[in-house]
Design an enzyme around this catalytic site. Sequence first.
Site, short mmCIF file in Angstrom:
data_model
loop_
_atom_site.label_atom_id
_atom_site.label_comp_id
_atom_site.label_asym_id
_atom_site.label_seq_id
_atom_site.Cartn_x
_atom_site.Cartn_y
_atom_site.Cartn_z
N HIS A 1 -4.44 -6.50 6.93
CA HIS A 1 -5.56 -5.73 6.36
C HIS A 1 -6.71 -6.67 5.94
O HIS A 1 -6.73 -7.83 6.30
CB HIS A 1 -5.06 -4.86 5.21
CG HIS A 1 -4.26 -3.68 5.71
ND1 HIS A 1 -4.35 -2.42 5.16
CD2 HIS A 1 -3.37 -3.56 6.72
CE1 HIS A 1 -3.55 -1.59 5.82
NE2 HIS A 1 -2.93 -2.26 6.76
N HIS B 1 10.54 0.73 -13.38
CA HIS B 1 11.74 1.35 -13.96
C HIS B 1 11.51 2.53 -14.90
O HIS B 1 12.49 3.08 -15.42
CB HIS B 1 12.57 0.29 -14.72
CG HIS B 1 12.82 -0.96 -13.94
ND1 HIS B 1 13.68 -0.98 -12.87
CD2 HIS B 1 12.30 -2.21 -14.05
CE1 HIS B 1 13.70 -2.21 -12.34
NE2 HIS B 1 12.86 -2.97 -13.02
N GLY C 1 0.84 -1.20 0.00
CA GLY C 1 0.00 0.00 0.00
C GLY C 1 0.87 1.25 0.00
O GLY C 1 0.52 2.26 -0.61
N GLU D 1 -7.48 1.23 4.37
CA GLU D 1 -8.13 0.74 5.59
C GLU D 1 -9.63 0.56 5.42
O GLU D 1 -10.31 0.29 6.41
CB GLU D 1 -7.88 1.74 6.72
CG GLU D 1 -6.41 1.90 7.00
CD GLU D 1 -6.14 2.66 8.27
OE1 GLU D 1 -7.10 3.05 8.95
OE2 GLU D 1 -4.98 2.85 8.56
N GLU E 1 -4.66 -7.81 22.49
CA GLU E 1 -3.58 -6.98 21.95
C GLU E 1 -4.16 -5.68 21.42
O GLU E 1 -5.13 -5.69 20.64
CB GLU E 1 -2.85 -7.73 20.83
CG GLU E 1 -1.55 -7.05 20.43
CD GLU E 1 -0.80 -7.75 19.30
OE1 GLU E 1 0.25 -7.23 18.91
OE2 GLU E 1 -1.26 -8.81 18.81
N TRP F 1 -1.53 7.00 8.06
CA TRP F 1 -0.32 6.20 8.18
C TRP F 1 0.85 7.00 7.64
O TRP F 1 0.67 7.81 6.72
CB TRP F 1 -0.50 4.88 7.41
CG TRP F 1 0.60 3.90 7.62
CD1 TRP F 1 1.52 3.47 6.70
CD2 TRP F 1 0.90 3.20 8.84
NE1 TRP F 1 2.37 2.56 7.26
CE2 TRP F 1 2.01 2.38 8.58
CE3 TRP F 1 0.33 3.21 10.11
CZ2 TRP F 1 2.57 1.56 9.55
CZ3 TRP F 1 0.89 2.40 11.09
CH2 TRP F 1 1.99 1.58 10.81
#
Length: 393
Positions: free
Chosen positions: A188, A215, A57, A162, A332, A87
């Site tokens: 995600h 490139h 992302g 998100e 968490e 972010w």
Amino acid sequence: MIPLVKSTFYKEKETKNKLIQFIKTSDKLSFGSECEKFEKNFAKWQKRKYCIFVNSGSSANLALIQALLNIGKVKQGDLVGFSSVTWSTNVMPLIELGLKAVPVDIEIDSLNVSSKKLAEVLKEYPLKVMFLTNLLGFCDDIDQIRALCKQKKIILIEDNCESLGTTYKKKKLGNFGLASTFSFYVGHHMSTIEGGAICTDDEELATMLKLVRAHGWDRNLDFAKQDEIRKKFHINSNFYSRYTFYDLGYNLRPTEISGFVGNCQIKFLDEIIQKRMDNFLSIAPSIYGNANLYHPVRYDHMSVISNFAIPVICKSKVMRGRLVGRCRGKLEIRPIVGGAMVKQPFFTKYMNSFPKSHSQNARLVHEQGLYFGNNPELTPDDIKLILNIFKRD
Ligand SMILES: Cc1ncc(COP(=O)(O)O)c(C=O)c1O
């Protein structure tokens, strides 16, 4: 302990077994037909004309800004607005590529930029681009933001890393601006391990994105487009044509491993989104309904709410401290996305000239917010534990 991310893939075992078989039998693992197939699949799912698949992302954001510069829609020194809670790699490409990154504050009850907040910033800063982040599966009045941008001739682009799948007024987020970016990072909505994409309906931009991805050469363009660009630059020799570099680019290509996994996982995408939405709806009302403890977040205006984490904004720093302690060893948690960008060292180093008022709510979210994971694999017991943690002061 309920982790932020429970698995690498949805239907992990089945997907890993397919991946092992694919690797064993494939002649080519660098960018190829699986990646191109995924681009078609994803563009169709997102209801956009073009999808350019990249390796993250963050790369999608970088490629998009570089491509806008290459085609001359933006020039160095232009002011680009961004959502003040986002972010790091939403903002970093702006600074890296010589643009001025202007924070636009979020609303505390949607966690997103509204047309009102954007209008406030426009009084002081004539933005050329608004790089809007659709934060954590939510949005504010993005249709009005689009209208305001149109009226002021501001290019609207969306970082939808998100909010893959969220639907507002019958339209998927990521389809309100000129282009939008996506992340398929493991944590995600849909995992290709690492991966990202840019979607657009604009042919010129899509063509340039393919050059930027690899490139600055033309190898991934179709024959007609190759012919066009070679004629324009008078490249008549086959010897040189494969090694002519037309504009500024990088190597941001994904591998066939990501392409293959993407093609497996996209079949489950609607199911994944539904499961997460069910989780969200069985958790959010109890938390956001407790207005004594938390800032309520509005979500009724979206018909599909697609997030991979659930944010909680406490009424005080002390309360957040208490919650952090209560979650220890059980659930968490982490700060909300990247927090307030204006508080991050990289931002103060390179862009410190914007009034603090344009990030007031973002600072509150930074100091009083946290989030926990919304995995499709959450069990009823997990949900019970989560509700129990947040129900008390
Ligand atoms: C809003 C936003 N943009 C961009 C990214 C970068 O995506 P990736 O991790 O795939 O580089 C993230 C990552 O979490 C994000 O939350």
